[in-house]
Design a protein around this motif. Structure first.
Motif, PDB file in Angstrom:
ATOM      1  N   GLN A 249      64.344 144.308  -3.282  1.00 28.38           N
ATOM      2  CA  GLN A 249      63.108 144.442  -4.043  1.00 28.38           C
ATOM      3  C   GLN A 249      62.150 145.467  -3.436  1.00 28.38           C
ATOM      4  O   GLN A 249      61.220 145.925  -4.096  1.00 28.38           O
ATOM      5  N   ASN A 250      62.391 145.832  -2.183  1.00 24.84           N
ATOM      6  CA  ASN A 250      61.485 146.751  -1.497  1.00 24.84           C
ATOM      7  C   ASN A 250      62.122 148.072  -1.082  1.00 24.84           C
ATOM      8  O   ASN A 250      61.410 149.030  -0.782  1.00 24.84           O
ATOM      9  N   ILE A 251      63.465 148.120  -1.058  1.00 26.94           N
ATOM     10  CA  ILE A 251      64.156 149.315  -0.574  1.00 26.94           C
ATOM     11  C   ILE A 251      65.233 149.717  -1.574  1.00 26.94           C
ATOM     12  O   ILE A 251      65.967 148.869  -2.095  1.00 26.94           O
ATOM     13  N   GLU A 252      65.341 150.997  -1.832  1.00 28.73           N
ATOM     14  CA  GLU A 252      66.357 151.513  -2.738  1.00 28.73           C
ATOM     15  C   GLU A 252      67.666 151.671  -1.969  1.00 28.73           C
ATOM     16  O   GLU A 252      67.910 152.689  -1.323  1.00 28.73           O
TER      17      GLU A 252
ATOM     18  N   LYS B 148      65.291 140.051  -1.178  1.00 26.65           N
ATOM     19  CA  LYS B 148      63.964 140.541  -0.784  1.00 26.65           C
ATOM     20  C   LYS B 148      64.035 141.992  -0.331  1.00 26.65           C
ATOM     21  O   LYS B 148      63.146 142.806  -0.637  1.00 26.65           O
ATOM     22  N   ILE B 149      65.098 142.314   0.406  1.00 31.80           N
ATOM     23  CA  ILE B 149      65.262 143.705   0.848  1.00 31.80           C
ATOM     24  C   ILE B 149      65.457 144.628  -0.354  1.00 31.80           C
ATOM     25  O   ILE B 149      64.862 145.716  -0.432  1.00 31.80           O
TER      26      ILE B 149
ATOM     27  N   LYS C  73      71.750 154.393   2.545  1.00 26.98           N
ATOM     28  CA  LYS C  73      71.194 153.076   2.871  1.00 26.98           C
ATOM     29  C   LYS C  73      72.208 151.995   2.515  1.00 26.98           C
ATOM     30  O   LYS C  73      72.637 151.886   1.361  1.00 26.98           O
TER      31      LYS C  73
ATOM     32  N   HIS D 112      69.458 144.986 -10.426  1.00 24.95           N
ATOM     33  CA  HIS D 112      69.771 146.070  -9.490  1.00 24.95           C
ATOM     34  C   HIS D 112      71.165 146.610  -9.806  1.00 24.95           C
ATOM     35  O   HIS D 112      72.129 146.384  -9.066  1.00 24.95           O
TER      36      HIS D 112
ATOM     37  N   TYR E 230      70.613 147.887   6.804  1.00 27.19           N
ATOM     38  CA  TYR E 230      69.761 146.713   6.592  1.00 27.19           C
ATOM     39  C   TYR E 230      70.668 145.491   6.553  1.00 27.19           C
ATOM     40  O   TYR E 230      71.747 145.539   5.948  1.00 27.19           O
TER      41      TYR E 230
ATOM     42  N   GLU F  29      67.526 136.512   1.437  1.00 28.20           N
ATOM     43  CA  GLU F  29      66.974 137.579   2.264  1.00 28.20           C
ATOM     44  C   GLU F  29      67.405 138.949   1.751  1.00 28.20           C
ATOM     45  O   GLU F  29      66.623 139.906   1.732  1.00 28.20           O
TER      46      GLU F  29
END
Length: 361
Positions: free
Chosen positions: A45-48, A42-43, A7, A74, A32, A39
């Motif tokens: 915070q929701n995706i590893e 935010k990504i 990712k 992170h 992503y 922005e």
């Protein structure tokens, strides 16, 4: 083709750069994109995400500033910085703070960027694998410590019974009835009990959280001298304690520290010395306790002074478990104490300890 589970987050305020990146790498990575640092956050915070690529020159924040801002929240994703100009100061800042794995100039080369992402993902996997191995090792170490503690605790119960029987034999006047056998049993039992207690101290010092409780040095030192001086009644103790104010810290660890040092001062006396002594000076005020323990024993070689606090270190002249001074240093670390040692083979050894007073009002 690379594994699509990698990712990658790419942050850039120019839309065409994001589109070009997607077009080049969408078949190789799970992509992503974000037009701003906000922005991108935010990504995250929701995706590893495994790898983060950020443009250095963005209107609201630079790539380096963004990487710094997520360093604690992170820490795992590997960072790659894209820059369209030579900004030596920004690059130096990024490298010095360890926030950036690699930087690439724009316009990028697909091959260079592809290789950088591959290497970054390898670094990410190595970091996660190392953390997992450390976690497994800590778990194994904790289980081993628990096992050692349990065994040591169980061994001490029958051993105390043996020591008690020896004392009964003394009380009944039968200690010398069998030659040296009772004496040998007593010596071996006391030695084994000493090693078991060191093991228990080591375990408790590792596990227990430091606590603040009142410490009355005069009574504590006298109890420790009585406990450890049974093996050498010839040693003279000169105790000078000045405690005009209450002292608070971890009473258990302070007892362990003083007990080990007093025991060593007795144990390592010169057998030929006619005037054996141990001096204990303690001065307490509202800020700290200054403790000095000195003896005229066999001393420590200069080349060994830096090693004596290492676990299991034993010099030729010292035949202990190699745990006593290691436990002392670890216990002091737990309560923010400090220790210094000086020694001369002709004079003896001096330990100077400083322990903060946990309650100063």
């Amino acid at each position: 083709m690379d594994t699509p589970s990698v990712k990658v987050l790419y942050i850039d305020d120019e839309e065409h750069n994001l589109q070009a990146f997607k077009a080049s790498f969408r078949r190789q990575y799970e992509i992503y994109t974000a037009l701003s640092a906000a922005e991108g956050l935010k990504i995250l915070q929701n995706i590893e995400v495994n790898v983060i690529i950020a443009d250095q020159k963005m209107p609201e924040t630079t790539g380096v500033q963004f990487f710094k801002s997520i360093k604690d929240s992170h820490p795992d994703p590997i960072r790659i910085l894209l820059t369209g100009y030579t900004d030596i100061e920004a690059l130096a800042d990024a490298i010095n703070h360890g926030d950036v794995y690699r930087y690439i100039t724009k316009p990028w080369s697909d091959l260079e960027l592809h290789n950088s992402i591959k290497n970054a993902y390898d670094a990410y996997k190595s970091k996660i694998d190392l953390r997992n191995k450390i976690s497994e090792l800590e778990k194994t170490n904790d289980e081993l410590n628990r096992f050692i503690y349990s065994i040591s605790h169980e061994l001490r119960a029958p051993l105390v019974s043996v020591i008690g029987i020896v004392n009964l034999v003394k009380m009944e006047g039968l200690y010398n009835s069998s030659g040296e056998y009772w004496n040998l049993i007593e010596i071996c039992s006391n030695k084994l009990d000493f090693y078991i207690q060191k093991t228990l101290q080591y375990y408790k010092n590792n596990k227990n959280v430091a606590e603040h409780s009142p410490v009355e040095f005069r009574g504590l030192v006298q109890d420790l001298i009585s406990l450890y001086s049974y093996s050498d009644r010839e040693t003279e103790f000169n105790v000078n304690i000045n405690q005009p104010v209450p002292f608070y810290n971890d009473a258990f660890r302070i007892e362990v520290i003083l007990g080990n040092l007093i025991n060593n001062a007795i144990k390592y006396q010169k057998s030929t010395e006619p005037n054996k002594y141990v001096n204990i000076d303690i001065d307490v005020d509202g800020q700290r306790a200054e403790i000095t323990i000195s003896d005229n024993g066999i001393g420590i070689l200069n080349e060994h002074l830096e090693k004596i606090f290492n676990q299991f270190f034993k010099s030729k002249n010292h035949h202990g478990s190699g745990l006593g001074l290691f436990i002392v240093k670890e216990a002091l670390n737990k309560i923010n104490g400090k220790i210094e040692v000086t020694s001369d083979l002709a004079v003896g050894t001096t330990f100077k300890i400083t322990i903060p007073n946990g309650k100063t009002n």
